[in-house]
Design a protein around this motif. Structure first.
Motif, PDB file in Angstrom:
ATOM      1  N   LYS A  23     -43.312  26.556  35.639  1.00  5.62           N
ATOM      2  CA  LYS A  23     -43.295  25.623  34.498  1.00  5.62           C
ATOM      3  C   LYS A  23     -44.347  26.025  33.475  1.00  5.62           C
ATOM      4  O   LYS A  23     -44.091  26.026  32.264  1.00  5.62           O
ATOM      5  CB  LYS A  23     -43.547  24.201  34.999  1.00  5.62           C
ATOM      6  CG  LYS A  23     -43.470  23.147  33.939  1.00  5.62           C
ATOM      7  CD  LYS A  23     -43.692  21.766  34.539  1.00  5.62           C
ATOM      8  CE  LYS A  23     -43.691  20.695  33.467  1.00  5.62           C
ATOM      9  NZ  LYS A  23     -43.937  19.360  34.021  1.00  5.62           N
ATOM     10  N   LYS A  24     -45.525  26.390  33.954  1.00  6.56           N
ATOM     11  CA  LYS A  24     -46.616  26.805  33.066  1.00  6.56           C
ATOM     12  C   LYS A  24     -46.242  28.100  32.332  1.00  6.56           C
ATOM     13  O   LYS A  24     -46.505  28.233  31.138  1.00  6.56           O
ATOM     14  CB  LYS A  24     -47.894  26.991  33.887  1.00  6.56           C
ATOM     15  CG  LYS A  24     -49.110  27.276  33.097  1.00  6.56           C
ATOM     16  CD  LYS A  24     -49.618  26.028  32.436  1.00  6.56           C
ATOM     17  CE  LYS A  24     -50.966  26.309  31.799  1.00  6.56           C
ATOM     18  NZ  LYS A  24     -51.201  25.502  30.636  1.00  6.56           N
ATOM     19  N   LYS A  26     -43.275  29.106  31.518  1.00  8.23           N
ATOM     20  CA  LYS A  26     -42.278  28.777  30.484  1.00  8.23           C
ATOM     21  C   LYS A  26     -42.909  28.036  29.317  1.00  8.23           C
ATOM     22  O   LYS A  26     -42.631  28.334  28.159  1.00  8.23           O
ATOM     23  CB  LYS A  26     -41.148  27.958  31.095  1.00  8.23           C
ATOM     24  CG  LYS A  26     -40.261  28.770  31.997  1.00  8.23           C
ATOM     25  CD  LYS A  26     -39.218  27.920  32.682  1.00  8.23           C
ATOM     26  CE  LYS A  26     -38.452  28.760  33.693  1.00  8.23           C
ATOM     27  NZ  LYS A  26     -37.621  27.963  34.563  1.00  8.23           N
ATOM     28  N   SER A  27     -43.757  27.051  29.610  1.00  2.93           N
ATOM     29  CA  SER A  27     -44.350  26.252  28.526  1.00  2.93           C
ATOM     30  C   SER A  27     -45.311  27.079  27.673  1.00  2.93           C
ATOM     31  O   SER A  27     -45.460  26.823  26.489  1.00  2.93           O
ATOM     32  CB  SER A  27     -45.055  25.011  29.082  1.00  2.93           C
ATOM     33  OG  SER A  27     -46.218  25.370  29.797  1.00  2.93           O
ATOM     34  N   ASP A  28     -45.958  28.066  28.295  1.00  6.40           N
ATOM     35  CA  ASP A  28     -46.885  28.916  27.545  1.00  6.40           C
ATOM     36  C   ASP A  28     -46.181  30.093  26.877  1.00  6.40           C
ATOM     37  O   ASP A  28     -46.804  30.869  26.172  1.00  6.40           O
ATOM     38  CB  ASP A  28     -48.006  29.425  28.447  1.00  6.40           C
ATOM     39  CG  ASP A  28     -48.981  28.332  28.844  1.00  6.40           C
ATOM     40  OD1 ASP A  28     -48.882  27.203  28.311  1.00  6.40           O
ATOM     41  OD2 ASP A  28     -49.854  28.590  29.695  1.00  6.40           O
TER      42      ASP A  28
END
Length: 106
Positions: A23-24, A26-28
């Protein structure tokens, strides 16, 4: 990047940590993802669906012999690189979907 995680962690389970990392990533906006390998006690008793849903890249049995570490990592990295090549080919030439290929829902 390669990260080795033990399936038996004291506070969090490995799939939760892997999901958080993905998730991190993808979000970054990372263009490449880390290779996440899980160290397991019994390779035959692993719940692969849980790890697959979390996007784990592979498994290594414990105890890990030093001579098996590098080949296992190389195999995982190679498989990932091959999947990236396939994904880029699909992006360049997406498969057209015909109207008769779609399923109507009511």
């Amino acid at each position: 990047s390669v990260l080795l995680l033990s399936e038996n962690l004291s506070r969090k389970d490995a799939p939760s940590i892997v999901r958080w990392i993905r998730k991190k990533e993808k979000s970054d906006g990372y263009r490449s993802k880390a290779q996440l390998l899980i160290l397991v006690q019994r390779i035959l008793s692993v719940d692969y669906h849980v790890y697959n849903d979390a996007e784990v890249d592979g498994f290594l049995p414990k105890p890990l012999e030093g001579s098996r570490l590098i080949p296992a990592i190389e195999k995982s990295v190679l498989e990932y690189q091959e999947s990236m090549v396939m994904a880029s080919k699909i992006e360049e030439n997406p498969i057209p979907i015909k109207s008769e290929d779609t399923v109507a829902t009511k």
